[in-house]
Scaffold this motif. Structure first.
Motif, PDB file in Angstrom:
ATOM      1  N   ASN A   1       0.844  -1.205   0.000  1.00  0.00           N
ATOM      2  CA  ASN A   1       0.000   0.000   0.000  1.00  0.00           C
ATOM      3  C   ASN A   1       0.873   1.248   0.000  1.00  0.00           C
ATOM      4  O   ASN A   1       0.587   2.227  -0.702  1.00  0.00           O
ATOM      5  N   GLU A   2       1.931   1.192   0.787  1.00  0.00           N
ATOM      6  CA  GLU A   2       2.865   2.318   0.827  1.00  0.00           C
ATOM      7  C   GLU A   2       3.583   2.462  -0.514  1.00  0.00           C
ATOM      8  O   GLU A   2       3.780   3.576  -1.008  1.00  0.00           O
ATOM      9  N   ALA A   3       3.954   1.320  -1.095  1.00  0.00           N
ATOM     10  CA  ALA A   3       4.664   1.342  -2.378  1.00  0.00           C
ATOM     11  C   ALA A   3       3.793   1.897  -3.499  1.00  0.00           C
ATOM     12  O   ALA A   3       4.283   2.550  -4.422  1.00  0.00           O
ATOM     13  N   LEU A   4       2.482   1.650  -3.415  1.00  0.00           N
ATOM     14  CA  LEU A   4       1.553   2.204  -4.397  1.00  0.00           C
ATOM     15  C   LEU A   4       1.495   3.731  -4.274  1.00  0.00           C
ATOM     16  O   LEU A   4       1.416   4.439  -5.282  1.00  0.00           O
ATOM     17  N   GLU A   5       1.550   4.208  -3.044  1.00  0.00           N
ATOM     18  CA  GLU A   5       1.519   5.652  -2.817  1.00  0.00           C
ATOM     19  C   GLU A   5       2.794   6.330  -3.298  1.00  0.00           C
ATOM     20  O   GLU A   5       2.749   7.442  -3.836  1.00  0.00           O
ATOM     21  N   THR A   6       3.925   5.667  -3.099  1.00  0.00           N
ATOM     22  CA  THR A   6       5.208   6.264  -3.495  1.00  0.00           C
ATOM     23  C   THR A   6       5.536   6.022  -4.967  1.00  0.00           C
ATOM     24  O   THR A   6       6.469   6.614  -5.496  1.00  0.00           O
ATOM     25  N   GLY A   7       4.778   5.127  -5.606  1.00  0.00           N
ATOM     26  CA  GLY A   7       5.032   4.823  -7.009  1.00  0.00           C
ATOM     27  C   GLY A   7       6.061   3.732  -7.226  1.00  0.00           C
ATOM     28  O   GLY A   7       6.412   3.415  -8.366  1.00  0.00           O
ATOM     29  N   GLU A   8       6.527   3.113  -6.127  1.00  0.00           N
ATOM     30  CA  GLU A   8       7.491   2.012  -6.270  1.00  0.00           C
ATOM     31  C   GLU A   8       6.825   0.780  -6.889  1.00  0.00           C
ATOM     32  O   GLU A   8       7.490  -0.063  -7.485  1.00  0.00           O
ATOM     33  N   VAL A   9       5.515   0.680  -6.697  1.00  0.00           N
ATOM     34  CA  VAL A   9       4.722  -0.384  -7.304  1.00  0.00           C
ATOM     35  C   VAL A   9       3.587   0.275  -8.071  1.00  0.00           C
ATOM     36  O   VAL A   9       2.960   1.211  -7.571  1.00  0.00           O
ATOM     37  N   GLN A  10       3.340  -0.212  -9.273  1.00  0.00           N
ATOM     38  CA  GLN A  10       2.278   0.344 -10.102  1.00  0.00           C
ATOM     39  C   GLN A  10       0.940  -0.327  -9.805  1.00  0.00           C
ATOM     40  O   GLN A  10       0.898  -1.528  -9.501  1.00  0.00           O
ATOM     41  N   ASN A  11      -0.120   0.453  -9.900  1.00  0.00           N
ATOM     42  CA  ASN A  11      -1.460  -0.082  -9.677  1.00  0.00           C
ATOM     43  C   ASN A  11      -1.899  -0.862 -10.911  1.00  0.00           C
ATOM     44  O   ASN A  11      -2.157  -0.280 -11.968  1.00  0.00           O
ATOM     45  N   ARG A  12      -1.966  -2.175 -10.757  1.00  0.00           N
ATOM     46  CA  ARG A  12      -2.377  -3.026 -11.874  1.00  0.00           C
ATOM     47  C   ARG A  12      -3.643  -3.804 -11.520  1.00  0.00           C
ATOM     48  O   ARG A  12      -3.826  -4.952 -11.941  1.00  0.00           O
TER      49      ARG A  12
ATOM     50  N   ILE B   1      -6.328  -6.094 -10.609  1.00  0.00           N
ATOM     51  CA  ILE B   1      -6.447  -7.479 -10.146  1.00  0.00           C
ATOM     52  C   ILE B   1      -5.094  -8.067  -9.798  1.00  0.00           C
ATOM     53  O   ILE B   1      -4.956  -8.822  -8.825  1.00  0.00           O
ATOM     54  N   LEU B   2      -4.057  -7.720 -10.556  1.00  0.00           N
ATOM     55  CA  LEU B   2      -2.719  -8.259 -10.305  1.00  0.00           C
ATOM     56  C   LEU B   2      -2.209  -7.849  -8.930  1.00  0.00           C
ATOM     57  O   LEU B   2      -1.471  -8.600  -8.288  1.00  0.00           O
ATOM     58  N   ASN B   3      -2.647  -6.683  -8.455  1.00  0.00           N
ATOM     59  CA  ASN B   3      -2.213  -6.216  -7.126  1.00  0.00           C
ATOM     60  C   ASN B   3      -2.552  -7.220  -6.028  1.00  0.00           C
ATOM     61  O   ASN B   3      -1.811  -7.365  -5.055  1.00  0.00           O
ATOM     62  N   GLN B   4      -3.688  -7.901  -6.198  1.00  0.00           N
ATOM     63  CA  GLN B   4      -4.150  -8.835  -5.174  1.00  0.00           C
ATOM     64  C   GLN B   4      -3.222 -10.048  -5.026  1.00  0.00           C
ATOM     65  O   GLN B   4      -3.204 -10.688  -3.980  1.00  0.00           O
ATOM     66  N   SER B   5      -2.470 -10.333  -6.059  1.00  0.00           N
ATOM     67  CA  SER B   5      -1.579 -11.500  -6.021  1.00  0.00           C
ATOM     68  C   SER B   5      -0.211 -11.172  -5.437  1.00  0.00           C
ATOM     69  O   SER B   5       0.558 -12.076  -5.115  1.00  0.00           O
ATOM     70  N   TYR B   6       0.101  -9.888  -5.260  1.00  0.00           N
ATOM     71  CA  TYR B   6       1.432  -9.503  -4.796  1.00  0.00           C
ATOM     72  C   TYR B   6       1.796 -10.062  -3.422  1.00  0.00           C
ATOM     73  O   TYR B   6       2.911 -10.554  -3.229  1.00  0.00           O
ATOM     74  N   PRO B   7       0.893 -10.008  -2.406  1.00  0.00           N
ATOM     75  CA  PRO B   7       1.256 -10.587  -1.104  1.00  0.00           C
ATOM     76  C   PRO B   7       1.593 -12.073  -1.193  1.00  0.00           C
ATOM     77  O   PRO B   7       2.509 -12.553  -0.523  1.00  0.00           O
ATOM     78  N   GLU B   8       0.852 -12.813  -2.029  1.00  0.00           N
ATOM     79  CA  GLU B   8       1.128 -14.240  -2.198  1.00  0.00           C
ATOM     80  C   GLU B   8       2.466 -14.445  -2.898  1.00  0.00           C
ATOM     81  O   GLU B   8       3.230 -15.360  -2.551  1.00  0.00           O
TER      82      GLU B   8
ATOM     83  N   PHE C   1      11.433  -8.364  -7.861  1.00  0.00           N
ATOM     84  CA  PHE C   1      10.020  -8.092  -7.597  1.00  0.00           C
ATOM     85  C   PHE C   1       9.677  -6.638  -7.905  1.00  0.00           C
ATOM     86  O   PHE C   1       8.693  -6.354  -8.603  1.00  0.00           O
ATOM     87  N   PHE C   2      10.473  -5.713  -7.389  1.00  0.00           N
ATOM     88  CA  PHE C   2      10.155  -4.301  -7.583  1.00  0.00           C
ATOM     89  C   PHE C   2      10.398  -3.844  -9.019  1.00  0.00           C
ATOM     90  O   PHE C   2       9.717  -2.930  -9.503  1.00  0.00           O
ATOM     91  N   ASP C   3      11.332  -4.496  -9.700  1.00  0.00           N
ATOM     92  CA  ASP C   3      11.529  -4.173 -11.110  1.00  0.00           C
ATOM     93  C   ASP C   3      10.314  -4.586 -11.940  1.00  0.00           C
ATOM     94  O   ASP C   3       9.925  -3.896 -12.889  1.00  0.00           O
ATOM     95  N   LEU C   4       9.710  -5.711 -11.571  1.00  0.00           N
ATOM     96  CA  LEU C   4       8.537  -6.195 -12.298  1.00  0.00           C
ATOM     97  C   LEU C   4       7.257  -5.484 -11.870  1.00  0.00           C
ATOM     98  O   LEU C   4       6.373  -5.231 -12.698  1.00  0.00           O
ATOM     99  N   ALA C   5       7.160  -5.183 -10.560  1.00  0.00           N
ATOM    100  CA  ALA C   5       5.941  -4.548 -10.045  1.00  0.00           C
ATOM    101  C   ALA C   5       5.966  -3.034 -10.230  1.00  0.00           C
ATOM    102  O   ALA C   5       4.923  -2.382 -10.157  1.00  0.00           O
ATOM    103  N   GLY C   6       7.138  -2.485 -10.472  1.00  0.00           N
ATOM    104  CA  GLY C   6       7.253  -1.049 -10.676  1.00  0.00           C
ATOM    105  C   GLY C   6       6.902  -0.645 -12.098  1.00  0.00           C
ATOM    106  O   GLY C   6       6.410  -1.447 -12.895  1.00  0.00           O
ATOM    107  N   ARG C   7       7.172   0.590 -12.392  1.00  0.00           N
ATOM    108  CA  ARG C   7       6.847   1.109 -13.723  1.00  0.00           C
ATOM    109  C   ARG C   7       7.792   0.514 -14.761  1.00  0.00           C
ATOM    110  O   ARG C   7       9.004   0.545 -14.613  1.00  0.00           O
ATOM    111  N   THR C   8       7.213  -0.008 -15.837  1.00  0.00           N
ATOM    112  CA  THR C   8       7.999  -0.645 -16.885  1.00  0.00           C
ATOM    113  C   THR C   8       7.728   0.030 -18.235  1.00  0.00           C
ATOM    114  O   THR C   8       6.881   0.915 -18.349  1.00  0.00           O
TER     115      THR C   8
END
Length: 216
Positions: free
Chosen positions: A139-150, A152-159, A194-201
């Motif tokens: 949630n923090e990473a989404l706010e800072t932009g370290e992770v992009q909002n995708r 449905i895919l967001n729900q799989s990130y914790p797993e 993980f962050f390279d894939l979940a971040g902005r590409t």
């Protein structure tokens, strides 16, 4: 008779069931299979075990969750932690968690190899707590932009991060390098991946560009 029962109860109150569980495992090279077996090893009544836990699986869960909670508390009380990026916070968790496990490495090896109901249950509470922690970081990473909002895919990130936990744990147990240097490298590479894939590409930029032109 009542006095004898009272003294017995007082003695069992001083038992550290978690340490007893670990000691039994180390001396027998396997996890205890029942409350009776563990209680007998510690020379107390089975009834005293059930005053504290519902099963040996529940006790195993508390051990793994306890290591998680200790690690989380350690990193979050560090003065520098709050200034870390989310990537750095996750790195700090992994490094501290694995450092804490070093004192229990032989037990962890036994726990990971044992195939019974207790071994299957042991990660449940740890997994639930870790995924809550991971979601907070995400949630923090989404706010800072370290992770992009995708969406449905967001729900799989914790797993996905839980899979990362188990990957690193298994890697550490197989690591024979001095000072577990290869594990340190694996932690850094796994988190960065993980962050390279979940971040902005490049794909995110392409989609934004397409949306911009479509709306025009």
């Amino acid at each position: 008779m009542a006095k004898q029962s009272k003294n017995k109860s007082e003695n069992t109150q001083n038992i550290d069931w978690r340490e007893g569980f670990v000691k039994f495992s180390l001396e027998n090279n396997r996890l205890p299979q029942s409350a009776y077996e563990l209680a007998k090893f510690l020379e107390v009544s089975e009834e005293s075990f059930y005053e504290n836990y519902s099963s040996v699986g529940a006790l195993a869960q508390e051990i793994w969750k306890g290591w998680f909670e200790t690690t989380k508390s350690q990193i979050q009380t560090d003065e520098q932690y709050q200034s870390f990026s989310v990537r750095e916070k996750l790195l700090a968790f992994y490094y501290t968690w694995l450092e804490n496990l070093k004192g229990y490495r032989s037990f962890v090896e036994i726990a990971m190899q044992t195939k019974n109901l207790c071994s299957q249950e042991q990660y449940k509470a740890f997994k639930e707590s870790f995924k809550i922690f991971a979601q907070e970081l995400l949630n923090e990473a989404l706010e800072t932009g370290e992770v992009q909002n995708r969406n449905i895919l967001n729900q799989s990130y914790p797993e996905i991060l839980w899979w990362q936990v188990m990957y690193l744990l298994n890697f550490w147990l197989k690591d024979t390098s001095q000072g577990f240097e290869r594990t340190d490298a694996a932690v850094e590479k796994a988190v960065n991946l993980f962050f390279d894939l979940a971040g902005r590409t490049f794909l995110d930029s392409l989609v934004d560009f397409a949306k911009f032109n479509f709306q025009k």
